[in-house]
Design a protein around this motif. Sequence first.
Motif, PDB file in Angstrom:
ATOM      1  N   ASN A 176     -23.038 -22.264  14.454  1.00 54.26           N
ATOM      2  CA  ASN A 176     -23.291 -20.978  13.825  1.00 54.26           C
ATOM      3  C   ASN A 176     -22.148 -20.516  12.945  1.00 54.26           C
ATOM      4  O   ASN A 176     -22.093 -19.373  12.539  1.00 54.26           O
TER       5      ASN A 176
ATOM      6  N   SER B 195     -23.291 -15.670   9.630  1.00 53.10           N
ATOM      7  CA  SER B 195     -23.562 -14.239   9.765  1.00 53.10           C
ATOM      8  C   SER B 195     -23.236 -13.501   8.490  1.00 53.10           C
ATOM      9  O   SER B 195     -22.107 -13.540   7.999  1.00 53.10           O
TER      10      SER B 195
ATOM     11  N   ASP C  67     -28.822 -15.055  17.945  1.00 49.75           N
ATOM     12  CA  ASP C  67     -28.265 -14.897  16.593  1.00 49.75           C
ATOM     13  C   ASP C  67     -29.350 -14.644  15.551  1.00 49.75           C
ATOM     14  O   ASP C  67     -29.237 -15.099  14.405  1.00 49.75           O
TER      15      ASP C  67
END
Length: 557
Positions: free
Chosen positions: A12, A16, A224
């Motif tokens: 990840n 973001s 997420d």
Amino acid sequence: MGIFLTGCREGNEGHSEGNSPSAISLTEQSADLRTLISDELAAGNKRIVIPPGRYRVQAEKGEHLVFKDLKNVEIIAYDVELVCTSTVRALLFDQCSDVTIRGLKIDYDPLPFTQGTIVSMAEDKSSMVFKVAAGYPEHELIERIQIYDPGTAELRRDDASWDQQIEPLGESRYRVRKKGNYRFNPERDTEQIGDILVTNNAKGTPGPPHAVDLRDCKNMRLEDITLHASPCFGFLEKGCDGSIYRGCRVVRRDPRHDPVQRALPRMRSLNADAFHSKDAGKGPAIVACTAHHQGDDAVNINGEYHYVASSQGRDLRIVVISKLRFRPGDPVEFLPHSGPRPPDAVVTGIRPASTPLTDGERALLNEQRMDNDTKTRMLSSKARILTLTLDREVNLPPASAVCCPLRVGNGFSVTDCDFGHNRSRGILIKASKGEVVRNRIIGSRMAAVLIRPEFWWLEGGLPCDIEVSDNTIKGSLQTPIQILAIGGNNRPLPAGALRNISIVNNRIEDCAWPLIRVTSAKNLTIEGNTLPDRPKGQSTGPDGKAIEPIVLEYCEP
């Protein structure tokens, strides 16, 4: 056997968007996301990695993506954005189990809300004209009005009562009016010319309005996931068991990363609740999640009450307006209209009632303080009147309510989350055997933590065995921690309706007094909380008595 698609990366890192200027720029993809996923599932792949990029999906039959009867599937979607092109549901998981989805970002184009600047208003603020800002939609505008201060990008005022009609005036201008019983109140009606008005927008074939919808699923894991918009709720689950939401985010989109140029930054993230759980077996675990600037609560965990028209001996006449929540052998939890909460009973039989509601039962129902739409449905010919037979006699007043404690979200957990900047509650709980721990709740204009049944919406049940600890709460305009048992008569129930409640080591700042209110509880622990001094101007209540930081009503050790 898993699958790996060229150009994808696992993990990840860098995915973001948030407010980071370094967020990666997504490439517009021409591939059909629905077909891409369907082909992998048809090939029997249990691990699907979606190539990064922005995918625009056309709705089919009021849905964008539908997954039914999936089992043991993992979908990896970091740096993947789903753009919904109609204001209907983005994802439906129907009767799935042990499915994980990670990393997906969801947005809408057109947005399910619009916004513009207030350009004029009546002297008493009973009506006003706003002009939709460039880049915002104006397809079908629907009243869900909120007003923001453009200087702070926060809500200017609490809710007002608006007429449903939004009158088009041409040139992207619209007039809105407050309802006929409106009277100007300078303490509440603080909106100004130049403020930003936000309301709902609808586009496309009607369909279910929630962004991510789980129906009758088990052991779902959402990690997420970022939502930048939703026509109604962000994450909704109904009839699920053991869902986990970890690191999910409901946030308004940073204009630097909005693919559509807009004259004003977005004020709202989504239109209603961020996380809403209904009728869960085991309640959800909501962990390290964020919900800011949504149109309603951050979290709401509840089950459904059935209204009790009358009670005689072992038989209850109940009104059912959706799905019956009981089966023979299920426990029954009672919300009395007034008086003590009876001990739980057990259903031994269910049958259609021999007669419809009597004139007296209808008159009593008409008198109840509850949502008018719910009441209208109960009084309609479509409502079912059933007889619920219990294993023992129960002294239950008419106009009470019952629920099945197996289907209210017991065993929930809300931990390490960041919520707030919204018009309503931070965390709203009606379930038992759960925890609200280490959360940060800033700027929820109503209660930060509200734990109670709601007869108004027929949402249950009566929470017991609850821990509220180590939370940081700031800026609530109502009592920030409230744990209440209010009967159908809108008054607190006697002690024992709630049991085993712990409020420990919470830090509260800059909130309305009283700071903690509890009713109707036995075995209550309140200790170690950090509470501020009484603010100026809040020394006495309406009864003239001094306001205390902690208020207990009908509570016993």
